[in-house]
Design an enzyme around this catalytic site. Structure first.
Site, PDB file in Angstrom:
ATOM      1  N   GLU A  26       0.830  -1.199   0.000  1.00  0.00           N
ATOM      2  CA  GLU A  26       0.000   0.000   0.000  1.00  0.00           C
ATOM      3  C   GLU A  26       0.866   1.252   0.000  1.00  0.00           C
ATOM      4  O   GLU A  26       0.582   2.232  -0.685  1.00  0.00           O
ATOM      5  CB  GLU A  26      -0.927  -0.019   1.229  1.00  0.00           C
ATOM      6  CG  GLU A  26      -2.190   0.762   1.059  1.00  0.00           C
ATOM      7  CD  GLU A  26      -3.173   0.478   2.199  1.00  0.00           C
ATOM      8  OE1 GLU A  26      -4.069  -0.349   2.009  1.00  0.00           O
ATOM      9  OE2 GLU A  26      -3.022   1.065   3.286  1.00  0.00           O
TER      10      GLU A  26
ATOM     11  N   GLU B  34       2.291   1.796  -3.394  1.00  0.00           N
ATOM     12  CA  GLU B  34       1.219   2.299  -4.267  1.00  0.00           C
ATOM     13  C   GLU B  34       0.974   3.787  -3.987  1.00  0.00           C
ATOM     14  O   GLU B  34       0.814   4.589  -4.912  1.00  0.00           O
ATOM     15  CB  GLU B  34      -0.053   1.481  -4.018  1.00  0.00           C
ATOM     16  CG  GLU B  34      -1.124   1.701  -5.068  1.00  0.00           C
ATOM     17  CD  GLU B  34      -2.433   0.986  -4.725  1.00  0.00           C
ATOM     18  OE1 GLU B  34      -2.450   0.130  -3.813  1.00  0.00           O
ATOM     19  OE2 GLU B  34      -3.452   1.314  -5.357  1.00  0.00           O
TER      20      GLU B  34
ATOM     21  N   CYS C 174      -7.833  -1.967   3.994  1.00  0.00           N
ATOM     22  CA  CYS C 174      -7.658  -3.132   4.874  1.00  0.00           C
ATOM     23  C   CYS C 174      -8.976  -3.609   5.465  1.00  0.00           C
ATOM     24  O   CYS C 174      -9.085  -4.722   5.930  1.00  0.00           O
ATOM     25  CB  CYS C 174      -6.771  -2.820   6.067  1.00  0.00           C
ATOM     26  SG  CYS C 174      -5.373  -1.847   5.661  1.00  0.00           S
TER      27      CYS C 174
ATOM     28  N   SER D  41      -6.889   2.005  -2.360  1.00  0.00           N
ATOM     29  CA  SER D  41      -5.743   1.179  -2.723  1.00  0.00           C
ATOM     30  C   SER D  41      -6.241  -0.174  -3.207  1.00  0.00           C
ATOM     31  O   SER D  41      -7.269  -0.668  -2.745  1.00  0.00           O
ATOM     32  CB  SER D  41      -4.864   0.993  -1.485  1.00  0.00           C
ATOM     33  OG  SER D  41      -4.014  -0.110  -1.664  1.00  0.00           O
TER      34      SER D  41
ATOM     35  N   LYS E 228     -14.933  -9.918   8.051  1.00  0.00           N
ATOM     36  CA  LYS E 228     -13.864 -10.807   7.570  1.00  0.00           C
ATOM     37  C   LYS E 228     -14.422 -12.168   7.170  1.00  0.00           C
ATOM     38  O   LYS E 228     -13.845 -12.846   6.327  1.00  0.00           O
ATOM     39  CB  LYS E 228     -12.798 -10.996   8.661  1.00  0.00           C
ATOM     40  CG  LYS E 228     -11.966  -9.753   8.934  1.00  0.00           C
ATOM     41  CD  LYS E 228     -10.929  -9.521   7.875  1.00  0.00           C
ATOM     42  CE  LYS E 228     -10.169  -8.226   8.135  1.00  0.00           C
ATOM     43  NZ  LYS E 228      -9.449  -7.782   6.936  1.00  0.00           N
TER      44      LYS E 228
ATOM     45  N   GLU F  50     -15.523 -11.564   3.766  1.00  0.00           N
ATOM     46  CA  GLU F  50     -14.383 -11.296   2.888  1.00  0.00           C
ATOM     47  C   GLU F  50     -13.701 -12.589   2.444  1.00  0.00           C
ATOM     48  O   GLU F  50     -13.391 -12.768   1.271  1.00  0.00           O
ATOM     49  CB  GLU F  50     -13.375 -10.395   3.604  1.00  0.00           C
ATOM     50  CG  GLU F  50     -12.200  -9.987   2.726  1.00  0.00           C
ATOM     51  CD  GLU F  50     -11.123  -9.228   3.494  1.00  0.00           C
ATOM     52  OE1 GLU F  50     -10.743  -9.658   4.607  1.00  0.00           O
ATOM     53  OE2 GLU F  50     -10.660  -8.196   2.998  1.00  0.00           O
TER      54      GLU F  50
ATOM     55  N   GLU G 206     -13.098 -13.882  -5.565  1.00  0.00           N
ATOM     56  CA  GLU G 206     -11.799 -13.436  -6.080  1.00  0.00           C
ATOM     57  C   GLU G 206     -10.638 -13.855  -5.174  1.00  0.00           C
ATOM     58  O   GLU G 206      -9.481 -13.718  -5.555  1.00  0.00           O
ATOM     59  CB  GLU G 206     -11.795 -11.917  -6.317  1.00  0.00           C
ATOM     60  CG  GLU G 206     -12.045 -11.042  -5.107  1.00  0.00           C
ATOM     61  CD  GLU G 206     -13.518 -10.688  -4.891  1.00  0.00           C
ATOM     62  OE1 GLU G 206     -14.383 -11.505  -5.255  1.00  0.00           O
ATOM     63  OE2 GLU G 206     -13.799  -9.608  -4.343  1.00  0.00           O
TER      64      GLU G 206
ATOM     65  N   CYS H 179     -10.450  -1.483  14.585  1.00  0.00           N
ATOM     66  CA  CYS H 179     -10.668  -2.901  14.870  1.00  0.00           C
ATOM     67  C   CYS H 179     -10.827  -3.197  16.364  1.00  0.00           C
ATOM     68  O   CYS H 179     -11.488  -4.163  16.740  1.00  0.00           O
ATOM     69  CB  CYS H 179      -9.519  -3.733  14.331  1.00  0.00           C
ATOM     70  SG  CYS H 179      -9.127  -3.357  12.622  1.00  0.00           S
TER      71      CYS H 179
END
Lengths: 159, 590
Positions: free
Chosen positions: B284, B287, B310, B330, B369, B372, B377, B514
């Site tokens: 990141e 980038e 994230c 990102s 999560k 996710e 993908e 978090c």
């Protein structure tokens, strides 16, 4: 579920309604009233559009629609049948009339026949207690009904 | 502060003018019970619909009992919070709530952690004097959250979190009277709504109406299967909260005990998501610098600010609500997914195990999560990079189920190589941490100079939206930070309107980041717990020798042996992703 077709004209009309209320969140109920006037009912798509126009969540719009019994998400039939359940009509057998309509049309209260001709609803007192039990088909009033007369009324419109 | 004198339970006390009876009582040490009220002071979040009527008190001169949560105090007010009339009313209200609540407490996933259950215990309810119809509703299971509406007491806390705090707008009270429930639009299931799975509704639900999808049994089965190599990774915020489930003070760091517990649970390799957090910074951060430098060289096609990626709740949020801006975040995958991708390629080769025989389990403070790791993908031939994601709460259950005396465990280290991390990684768990970690690395890579002081106090704190300008050796880098999706929305609206002046923005879906995630031990409305967890993470960072991601020797080795360079060909394939337009199109047919 049948696909719902909304005409672009009506959607433009709905957007104009939202604009006339300045897209204010607090005008949600008024917008819904007008929208039901335009479409005859409030399908999910219409609620999605209203939510976007007024910048509220669609869950909130649905919360209001599902709270008030006046609002409906089911399209009314070409000939909406409303059965009075006011005290006078009730004691003179309105319930038997409902049962007969349900049987003849093969739908429940709040539903519409699959051909879109009839829908069935209940209401409270139309001020014609002398004619109890009373049924409205569209704007036309039918009084002093018996369950036997239901079939004839339906036949009148079924053509 | 203007004060007034009131009389609470025959004590004359001075309280702040305008305070509610509930607040005033709390100030003087009188606890008035309530089920719907929730106040997270430091986060300025308050729910007080006066719906549960448990908090009623008697006010002299008033005809009926007053709900303490919404009734303001006035000069000379005489309040009684515990006379027989009040106690009877409360108990009646509670019994009426219980009369329409399933009595399967013994097998409820909230057993022992349910506010309704504790209240029934406190009130000494031994009999329910009312019997009547019970409301029933279909169960709704999504990839992350289960709605069991039969257990809902209509406190509306979830609605407040979903609408006012997160501005996701999925939940609303629908229908009327006895039939009313909290539900998504058109009473669809959550997986057909715009739910981000942030889990903040679960975090505040007083009963078992909203809970996480539990994968502990699947993990136990994997651990018992000798043909599987089972690998665990733990997110930064877990170590600052897990101890609470075992009676420890909020803010107790249990990193070592957690590693020891995971080893005793039978995981073959006990690794750390922090390793992948360092990796995230490499990708990141690279980038960010690439976009920044191209922008500075006048390339107008480069989108700035760059947003962190994230947080899976945040990713879900912009995919649903701001899909037209999905080229701004990102492309770096989250640490959980980077970890999975590296484990099932690089590490699998290293130990000679096929990916099909590997099970990667993540322990996360998060419910999003769970969704996710199920995204298509992030799968190779149907095999997910991360097989199961369990919450901090689920890990605690797992430890208890397997008879492990957590408090007596020794402190152990993570395994090598994917268990090694720097201080920059551990602060990923709090709001402001990811961007601070990125700054530490980006500064050194950009300027070629060594950073004298790695602590960026200006990026820390609990304010919902923060900003700071960091001097990159003469180049001012403007940073924005938002936590809570409602605040993220504000920054996104700014960007959309072309008014944003930031180079980089960190966004976390949950208030606090978090540490306040939907999978953490329940805070029951005490925001000091979040602050304690935050402090713990910064202290772990401060205690580390290595505090910059690019100095992690195992990260350096990973690039040398396997990846090549950050944002290179292999990184692009394994560590980056793309986003989807998930907005609802209103179908308009002629």
């Amino acid at each position: 579920m049948a696909t719902i077709k909304l005409s672009t004209n009506k959607i433009d009309e709905l957007r104009a309604v939202c604009k006339s209320f300045n897209h204010e969140k607090g005008e949600l109920i008024n917008v819904l009233h007008k929208a039901q006037g335009i479409f005859g009912y409030l399908p999910a798509e219409v609620q999605e559009i209203i939510a976007r126009e007024l910048n509220v969540s669609v869950a909130h719009v649905y919360g209001v629609v599902s709270f008030y019994s006046f609002f409906t998400m089911l399209p009314k039939g070409e000939h909406p049948v409303s059965i009075c359940l006011g005290t006078a009509c009730y004691v003179r057998g309105a319930e038997k009339i409902i049962e007969e309509f349900k049987r003849v049309l093969n739908i429940g209260v709040g539903e519409t026949t699959s051909d879109g001709k009839f829908s069935l609803a209940c209401l409270r007192c139309v001020g014609a207690c002398g004619l109890a039990p009373v049924v409205l088909v569209g704007d036309k009033v039918y009084g002093r009904l018996s369950p036997e007369s239901v079939k004839d009324i339906v036949a009148e419109y079924a053509k | 502060m203007e004060t007034i004198k009131i009389n609470i339970d025959n004590k004359i006390v001075e309280v702040e003018k305008g305070a509610t009876i509930l607040k005033a009582a709390k100030q003087v040490g009188v606890h008035i019970p309530t089920l719907c009220h929730l106040h997270l002071h430091d986060l300025n979040i308050e729910n007080k619909p006066a719906g549960c009527r448990i908090c009623v008190v008697e006010v002299a001169g008033r005809r009926n009992l007053a709900p303490a949560c919404v009734t303001e105090c006035y000069e000379g007010m005489v309040i009684n919070t515990n006379n027989i009339k009040v106690l009877n009313a409360r108990k009646t209200v509670l019994e009426l709530i219980l009369s329409d609540h399933p009595s399967d407490c013994l097998i409820c996933s909230k057993n022992g952690n349910c506010e309704l259950q504790s209240m029934a215990q406190d009130f000494g309810v031994r009999e329910i004097h009312y019997e009547g119809e019970k409301s029933t509703y279909r169960a709704d299971t999504s990839p992350a959250i289960i709605r069991d509406v039969d257990k809902c007491i209509m406190c509306r806390r979830c609605e407040m979190m979903c609408n006012d705090v997160q501005t996701v707008g999925v939940l609303s009270a629908v229908n009327r009277g006895f039939m009313s429930v909290v539900a998504p639009a058109f009473e669809r299931n959550l997986d057909h709504s715009e739910c981000t799975y942030c889990g903040q509704c679960v975090a505040v639900c007083p009963t078992g109406a909203l809970t996480e999808v539990d994968h502990t049994n699947a993990v136990i089965r994997a651990l018992a299967d000798p043909s599987k190599t089972v690998i665990v990774q733990t997110a930064p915020a877990v170590r600052a909260a897990l101890g609470e489930e075992f009676g420890m003070e909020p803010g107790t760091l249990v990193t070592g005990k957690m590693a020891a517990a995971l080893r005793r649970l039978g995981f073959n390799y006990v690794f750390d998501t922090d390793f992948a957090a360092d990796l995230t910074i490499m990708e990141e951060g690279t980038e960010l610098l690439d976009r920044l430098n191209r922008h500075l060289q006048g390339d107008t096609s480069v989108a700035l600010p760059i947003l962190t990626s994230c947080c899976p709740g945040w990713v879900n949020f912009f995919e649903h609500q701001f899909p037209e801006m999905r080229d701004i975040p990102s492309t770096a995958r989250s640490p959980q997914q980077m970890f999975g991708a590296i484990t099932k390629t690089y590490f699998a080769d290293k130990i000679g195990v096929k990916r099909e025989n590997m099970v990667v389990v993540s322990v996360m403070p998060c419910l999003a999560k769970k969704y996710e790791c199920q995204r298509d993908e992030f799968k190779t031939n149907g095999n997910p990079d991360v097989d199961f994601s369990i919450s901090t709460r689920e890990l605690a259950h797992l430890i208890k189920q397997l008879n492990i005396s957590f408090n007596e465990l020794p402190e152990e280290d993570f395994d090598h190589p994917l268990g090694e991390s720097t201080g920059a990684a551990v602060i990923f768990g709090t709001t402001g941490g990811v961007i601070e970690a990125a700054v530490r690395t980006a500064y050194e890579l950009q300027t070629g100079k060594k950073l004298e002081k790695v602590d960026f106090e200006e990026l820390r704190g609990m304010d919902f939206i923060r900003e700071a300008t960091i001097d990159f050796d003469g180049l001012p880098i403007r940073i924005g930070i938002a936590h809570g999706l409602g605040n993220a929305r504000k920054l996104l609206e700014e960007i959309k309107a072309g008014r944003s002046e930031y180079h980089a923005i960190e966004i976390m879906a949950c208030p606090g980041g978090c540490i306040g995630g939907g999978g953490q031990p329940l805070h029951h409305g005490d925001s000091s717990i979040l602050k304690a967890r935050q402090k713990a993470l910064y202290s772990e960072d401060a205690g580390k020798t290595l505090r910059k991601s690019h100095e992690n020797p195992y990260i350096i080795e990973l690039y040398k042996e396997f990846l090549g360079k950050p944002c290179g060909e292999l990184s692009h394939h394994l560590l980056h992703t793309h986003y989807f337009d998930k907005s609802v199109e209103v179908s308009v047919v002629e």
